[in-house]
Scaffold this motif. Structure first.
Motif, PDB file in Angstrom:
ATOM      1  N   LEU A   1     -39.108  -4.243   4.334  1.00  0.00           N
ATOM      2  CA  LEU A   1     -39.863  -5.371   3.591  1.00  0.00           C
ATOM      3  C   LEU A   1     -38.988  -6.228   2.774  1.00  0.00           C
ATOM      4  N   LEU A   2     -37.933  -5.580   2.277  1.00  0.00           N
ATOM      5  CA  LEU A   2     -37.188  -6.501   1.181  1.00  0.00           C
ATOM      6  C   LEU A   2     -35.865  -6.715   1.923  1.00  0.00           C
ATOM      7  N   LYS A   3     -35.559  -8.058   2.510  1.00  0.00           N
ATOM      8  CA  LYS A   3     -34.704  -8.531   3.328  1.00  0.00           C
ATOM      9  C   LYS A   3     -33.454  -9.092   2.466  1.00  0.00           C
ATOM     10  N   GLN A   4     -32.393  -8.653   2.612  1.00  0.00           N
ATOM     11  CA  GLN A   4     -31.213  -9.470   2.113  1.00  0.00           C
ATOM     12  C   GLN A   4     -30.879 -10.692   3.089  1.00  0.00           C
ATOM     13  N   LYS A   5     -30.188 -11.826   2.547  1.00  0.00           N
ATOM     14  CA  LYS A   5     -30.083 -12.883   3.199  1.00  0.00           C
ATOM     15  C   LYS A   5     -28.639 -12.738   3.840  1.00  0.00           C
ATOM     16  N   LEU A   6     -27.915 -11.558   3.138  1.00  0.00           N
ATOM     17  CA  LEU A   6     -26.727 -11.269   4.130  1.00  0.00           C
ATOM     18  C   LEU A   6     -26.603 -11.412   5.344  1.00  0.00           C
ATOM     19  N   SER A   7     -25.604 -12.077   5.972  1.00  0.00           N
ATOM     20  CA  SER A   7     -25.484 -11.958   7.458  1.00  0.00           C
ATOM     21  C   SER A   7     -23.795 -12.282   7.624  1.00  0.00           C
ATOM     22  N   ILE A   8     -23.482 -11.731   8.973  1.00  0.00           N
ATOM     23  CA  ILE A   8     -21.886 -11.874   9.101  1.00  0.00           C
ATOM     24  C   ILE A   8     -21.549 -13.287   9.004  1.00  0.00           C
ATOM     25  N   PRO A   9     -21.968 -14.351   9.355  1.00  0.00           N
ATOM     26  CA  PRO A   9     -21.609 -15.746   9.307  1.00  0.00           C
ATOM     27  C   PRO A   9     -21.490 -16.118   7.720  1.00  0.00           C
ATOM     28  N   THR A  10     -22.529 -15.686   7.026  1.00  0.00           N
ATOM     29  CA  THR A  10     -22.458 -16.124   5.562  1.00  0.00           C
ATOM     30  C   THR A  10     -21.517 -15.179   4.821  1.00  0.00           C
ATOM     31  N   ALA A  11     -21.306 -13.933   5.096  1.00  0.00           N
ATOM     32  CA  ALA A  11     -20.239 -13.095   4.436  1.00  0.00           C
ATOM     33  C   ALA A  11     -18.943 -14.005   4.623  1.00  0.00           C
ATOM     34  N   MET A  12     -18.648 -14.286   5.838  1.00  0.00           N
ATOM     35  CA  MET A  12     -17.416 -14.792   6.238  1.00  0.00           C
ATOM     36  C   MET A  12     -17.231 -16.137   5.576  1.00  0.00           C
ATOM     37  N   ARG A  13     -18.378 -17.042   5.343  1.00  0.00           N
ATOM     38  CA  ARG A  13     -18.252 -18.246   4.717  1.00  0.00           C
ATOM     39  C   ARG A  13     -17.772 -17.975   3.319  1.00  0.00           C
ATOM     40  N   ASP A  14     -18.455 -17.052   2.610  1.00  0.00           N
ATOM     41  CA  ASP A  14     -18.161 -16.786   1.339  1.00  0.00           C
ATOM     42  C   ASP A  14     -16.769 -16.794   1.176  1.00  0.00           C
ATOM     43  N   VAL A  15     -16.169 -15.714   2.043  1.00  0.00           N
ATOM     44  CA  VAL A  15     -14.668 -15.453   1.816  1.00  0.00           C
ATOM     45  C   VAL A  15     -13.762 -16.663   2.163  1.00  0.00           C
TER      46      VAL A  15
ATOM     47  N   ARG B   1     -21.188 -13.727  -6.134  1.00  0.00           N
ATOM     48  CA  ARG B   1     -22.175 -13.801  -4.871  1.00  0.00           C
ATOM     49  C   ARG B   1     -22.299 -12.403  -4.398  1.00  0.00           C
ATOM     50  N   ARG B   2     -22.017 -11.471  -5.183  1.00  0.00           N
ATOM     51  CA  ARG B   2     -21.971 -10.140  -4.655  1.00  0.00           C
ATOM     52  C   ARG B   2     -21.472  -9.661  -3.176  1.00  0.00           C
ATOM     53  N   ALA B   3     -20.569 -10.494  -2.627  1.00  0.00           N
ATOM     54  CA  ALA B   3     -19.851 -10.332  -1.533  1.00  0.00           C
ATOM     55  C   ALA B   3     -18.615  -9.516  -1.711  1.00  0.00           C
ATOM     56  N   LEU B   4     -18.348  -8.763  -2.731  1.00  0.00           N
ATOM     57  CA  LEU B   4     -17.151  -8.299  -2.946  1.00  0.00           C
ATOM     58  C   LEU B   4     -17.334  -6.731  -3.224  1.00  0.00           C
ATOM     59  N   GLU B   5     -16.621  -5.915  -2.542  1.00  0.00           N
ATOM     60  CA  GLU B   5     -16.882  -4.570  -3.041  1.00  0.00           C
ATOM     61  C   GLU B   5     -15.813  -4.400  -4.320  1.00  0.00           C
ATOM     62  N   TRP B   6     -16.343  -4.578  -5.627  1.00  0.00           N
ATOM     63  CA  TRP B   6     -15.409  -4.632  -6.715  1.00  0.00           C
ATOM     64  C   TRP B   6     -14.456  -3.519  -6.851  1.00  0.00           C
TER      65      TRP B   6
END
Lengths: 357, 215
Positions: free
Chosen positions: A15-29, A238-243
């Motif tokens: 029910l809780l969905k993250q917006k994270l997808s492969i294209p957005t993760a790649m775009r962030d990096v 952006r929480r796209a990093l395993e810190w």
């Protein structure tokens, strides 16, 4: 008739969905890498730009060629091949012949990714596979560094950049290119040692200011420490990093360096030098954290990072090469399945003593 | 023991269908160690051919005389005899190649391909079949060695059999003359080989399906 209230729509889990997808993760990096990449092009000129573009081309063309027809548009648009190309390009010397850069991109995707079964199945970080292959294949071209000339010499093209495929530096066609009025000059370029090379072979340090702002010799995307850190902070927000991974790398490399300095302060470099020179920042923040090739558990991430940090300091100070980030990450990539296996969390409802299997 | 259809077929199976390197993945030690140039690969292939054909012949002739309990050591002694002959012959005729191949000539004795053929084939078949099988297997091995050696020499030194192909400005691929290059090239060749086999199988299945549908 039941009126449908959009807020009361019934649906199955999750029910809780993250917006994270492969294209957005790649775009962030990619966004995070952009400033450091632009700085590299600013310092090393047109050659650097061409090297990165050709590396990306090599990666994308290989991805296209080795993907089944019906998946091609998807495989290219998710940006993973683009990111591999950019990352690899940033680890290459700016004056690398373009045909080598193309081969690097092709090997990175071909040998590093598609052979394993595509995105998500590779054991090693594709960009690092590409760089390791190039380093083993063309060791001289891969360790010829140039002075960061700055923007006023932007249109000076290193003569080695345009080497013909399979050939060494071409005979310089003197004045042919500049006479065409494009304002592009072929130059031999002033070769220089990287800060790590200076430290290894001449025991000379480099001021932290140069390491931070990028006006040192080195790979075209690794020299601007500050911008790499800023990109890392952006990923963190952006929480796209395993810190945990970069933090563990910095901590273990730092502590190990401090210990070494206690033993012999003259022989071993300062802690700031260890942390900010060479591929340390680029490798720790952007390559070691590749979600495919790093452990999935938090505990595993710590082990992974600590291993990389220790290996980097070991290779740099006791190995034959001035730089060790590449091999450190590759070695720990190889250990990732093992780390994943041993750091599995306890299955809920089972006792602590029993194994999770 | 399956009855072989003809000596000719026994020979042909070693070239492709049961190729010792591409299908059975045998003899990896010389395969990776001496294939940095095509000339070395050729020399190693020919030496192996001599040893394999000679020892297959002798083992097949003596197959009823060799006691089962000591057969492996008997095979090894026979193989070692031929290896010694080729070792000294190479030393006398081509000392340069002998020096380049170094320890890998005596090591032909331990090549599992050769011992494997004695145990699996020569000791159970008549002389004609044994020799044809040995020729097929060693030509298949030679073919694989040459494929690997040529690729590695072309990329690693820009030459083939010592003839320069690209002129003086060639940038050598250092990795190709080092062990990693051997592993990489062998892996890629195996990949290519399996791909072809897979395609053939696929085509065969489709052909059969089409036939069934037609009938």
């Amino acid at each position: 008739m039941i009126k449908r209230d959009p807020d009361l729509l019934l649906q199955s889990a999750p029910l809780l969905k993250q917006k994270l997808s492969i294209p957005t993760a790649m775009r962030d990096v990619l966004l995070a890498l952009l400033p450091a990449l632009l700085a590299g092009i600013w310092y090393f000129g047109l050659s650097a730009l061409l090297v990165v573009v050709v590396t990306i081309l090599g990666a994308m063309m290989t991805e296209w060629a080795f993907t089944p027809k019906h998946q091609r548009s998807m495989a290219l648009s998710d940006g993973s091949a683009l990111l591999t190309g950019v990352l690899l390009g940033m680890t290459l010397p700016p004056a690398l012949p373009l045909w080598m850069a193309w081969i690097g991109g092709a090997v990175a995707i071909g040998l590093g990714k598609t052979l394993w079964g595509g995105l998500g199945n590779n054991l090693f970080n594709p960009a690092i596979v590409g760089r390791a292959f190039l380093l083993g294949t063309f060791p001289i071209a891969m360790t010829t560094w140039h002075v960061a000339a700055g923007p006023d010499q932007f249109f000076n093209l290193y003569s080695s950049t345009l080497a013909l495929p399979f050939m060494q530096v071409p005979p310089i066609p003197q004045g042919t290119l500049s006479a065409s009025g494009g304002g592009i000059h072929l130059v031999d370029g002033m070769s220089a040692a990287t800060p790590l090379g200076l430290m290894k072979f001449e025991q000379t340090g480099t001021p932290i200011f140069s390491l931070m702002f990028g006006n040192t010799a080195g790979s075209l995307g690794e020299t601007s420490g500050l911008l790499l850190i800023l990109g890392g902070l952006y990923l963190l927000v952006r929480r796209a990093l395993e810190w945990r991974i970069p933090l563990a790398i910095f901590l273990s490399a730092g502590v190990f360096t401090l210990l070494l300095q206690q033993i012999d302060p003259l022989r071993f470099p300062d802690i700031y030098f260890t942390l900010f020179s060479g591929g340390m920042l680029l490798g720790a923040i952007y390559m070691a954290t590749d979600p495919v090739t790093s452990p999935v558990t938090p505990k595993g991430a710590w082990i992974f990072g600590i291993g990389i940090g220790l290996l980097i300091v070991l290779i740099r100070n006791f190995g034959g090469l001035p730089e060790g980030v590449l091999y450190a990450i590759l070695l720990m990539n190889a250990a990732t399945p093992l780390i994943n296996r041993y750091t599995q969390p306890r299955i809920f409802g089972r006792s602590v003593g029993r194994s999770a299997k | 023991m399956a009855t072989p259809s003809s000596p000719y077929e026994e020979m042909m199976k070693g070239l492709w269908r049961d190729n010792p390197v591409f299908v059975q993945v045998l003899g990896m030690c010389p395969m990776l160690a001496v294939t940095n140039t095509a000339v070395n690969a050729l020399a190693m292939g020919l030496a192996t051919l001599f040893v394999l054909v000679g020892s297959s012949f002798l083992v097949s002739v003596m197959r009823s005389l060799i006691p089962k309990q000591v057969r492996i050591s008997s095979y090894i002694i026979i193989i070692a005899t031929f290896v010694t002959i080729i070792d000294y012959s190479l030393l006398a005729v081509f000392p340069k190649i002998h020096k380049e191949l170094g320890a890998f000539i005596p090591l032909i004795t331990a090549n599992c391909l050769i011992l494997g053929r004695q145990e699996a084939f020569a000791s159970r078949n008549s002389v004609g079949y044994a020799v044809m099988d040995a020729i097929g297997m060693s030509v298949g091995f030679l073919f694989a060695l040459l494929a690997l050696g040529s690729v590695r020499e072309i990329l690693g030194e820009g030459a083939l059999f010592g003839f320069n192909l690209f002129g003086p400005n060639f940038e050598p691929w250092i990795i190709m003359i080092l062990p990693p290059g051997g592993f990489l090239t062998l892996g890629l060749i195996l990949l290519f080989f399996n791909w072809i086999t897979e395609k053939r199988k696929q085509a065969q299945i489709e052909y059969q399906l089409a036939e069934e549908r037609a009938s």
